[in-house]
Enzyme design. Structure first.
Site, mmCIF file in Angstrom:
data_model
loop_
_atom_site.group_PDB
_atom_site.id
_atom_site.type_symbol
_atom_site.label_atom_id
_atom_site.label_comp_id
_atom_site.label_asym_id
_atom_site.label_seq_id
_atom_site.Cartn_x
_atom_site.Cartn_y
_atom_site.Cartn_z
ATOM 1 C CB CYS A 110 -4.430 -1.944 4.262
ATOM 2 S SG CYS A 110 -3.662 -1.530 5.993
ATOM 3 C CD GLU A 127 -2.434 0.877 2.859
ATOM 4 O OE1 GLU A 127 -3.724 1.726 2.631
ATOM 5 O OE2 GLU A 127 -2.317 0.500 3.700
ATOM 6 C CE LYS A 134 -7.583 0.962 3.204
ATOM 7 N NZ LYS A 134 -6.385 1.369 4.007
#
Length: 278
Positions: A159, A43, A118
């Site tokens: 994440c 990330e 995301k």
């Protein structure tokens, strides 16, 4: 299906795009020299900057980002597929000046073949006193993504997504045999939850889980957990960097293992409708 040699890149991304590219490029070259055909970075590969003013200076559109352009050229030069775990780029949504935290899958000709923003932004208050409000700077995405590769389908996550198992189940049911989890985990949550969550998502989906991580003390003052990890479809840790230094983690994915795990426990076929709790 042929086996797939991969590499996860563990970075300590600096606070400027130029330095970020100079940091990650030799690690990717090392991975390609070691035989990896699919290489994954963490990330925020293009920069890590807490300060809003500094972020605003570094932030640009996807097609103008120097790190993305450099990594596309590198994938083409090396003849490898490259997942930019995420880059922080302008979202392109009118009326919302927040950035996107975006994964980009690059093929061996340097073309962007899939992107994923995301879905779940990191808004938490940790017991240590750390407070994060990713939603203040990042506009969450609104769609799940499974991308085709020469070796099978790759589900894209980033994440904090790891804490939402329904997303991973949806990716597996859409045909993913491997799922990426590029991350910049905090130290408290990494120490407590990182490996457990990765193994759980692999077990639940019967997928390979590929988790390249940011690591160590960064220029902007944050600390990230590291411990980049590859987990097999039965939930076993196949490869791991057991530290928070930059490095390259190699593994080979055998997709027959996906079939065996799903045949042994065919949980993806056992969904049932049910009434909600009272």
């Amino acid at each position: 299906m042929a086996k797939l040699p991969i590499a996860l890149i563990q970075t300590r991304t600096p606070a400027s795009p130029a330095a970020a590219f100079a940091h990650v490029e030799p690690l990717i070259r090392e991975a390609a020299a070691g035989g990896a055909k699919l290489i994954l970075t963490p990330e925020a590969t293009n920069f890590l900057i807490k300060d809003p003013a500094g972020r605003a200076v570094a932030l640009t559109a996807q097609d103008r980002d120097a790190v993305i352009a450099g990594l596309r050229a590198l994938a083409r030069e090396l003849g490898v597929w490259l997942l930019i775990g995420s880059a922080i780029v302008k979202s392109g949504h009118q009326g919302d000046d927040r950035a996107a935290n975006r994964s980009l899958l690059i093929d061996d000709a340097g073309a962007v073949v899939a992107t994923y923003d995301k879905l779940h932004v990191y808004d938490v208050d940790l017991p240590t006193g750390e407070r994060w409000r990713e939603s203040a700077a990042i506009r969450p995405g609104d769609r799940a993504v499974v991308a085709d590769t020469p070796w099978g389908r790759l589900g894209l996550t980033i994440c904090y997504d790891i804490r939402f198992p329904h997303l991973y189940r949806a990716l597996a049911k859409a045909g993913a045999g491997m799922i990426s989890v590029p991350a910049a985990f905090t130290v408290p949550t990494g120490e407590a939850h990182w490996e457990t969550l990765l193994r759980a998502r692999a077990i639940e989906t019967g997928c390979w889980v590929l988790a390249p991580a940011q690591a160590g003390l960064h220029e902007d003052g944050r600390r990230t957990w590291g411990r980049s990890t590859v987990v097999g479809p039965w939930g076993e840790v196949v490869a791991k960097l057991d530290h928070d230094e930059p490095g390259v983690l190699f593994a080979t994915l055998d997709f027959d293992v996906v079939t065996r795990a799903r045949n042994a426990v065919p949980q993806l076929t056992h969904d049932r409708e049910f009434a909600g709790p009272a």
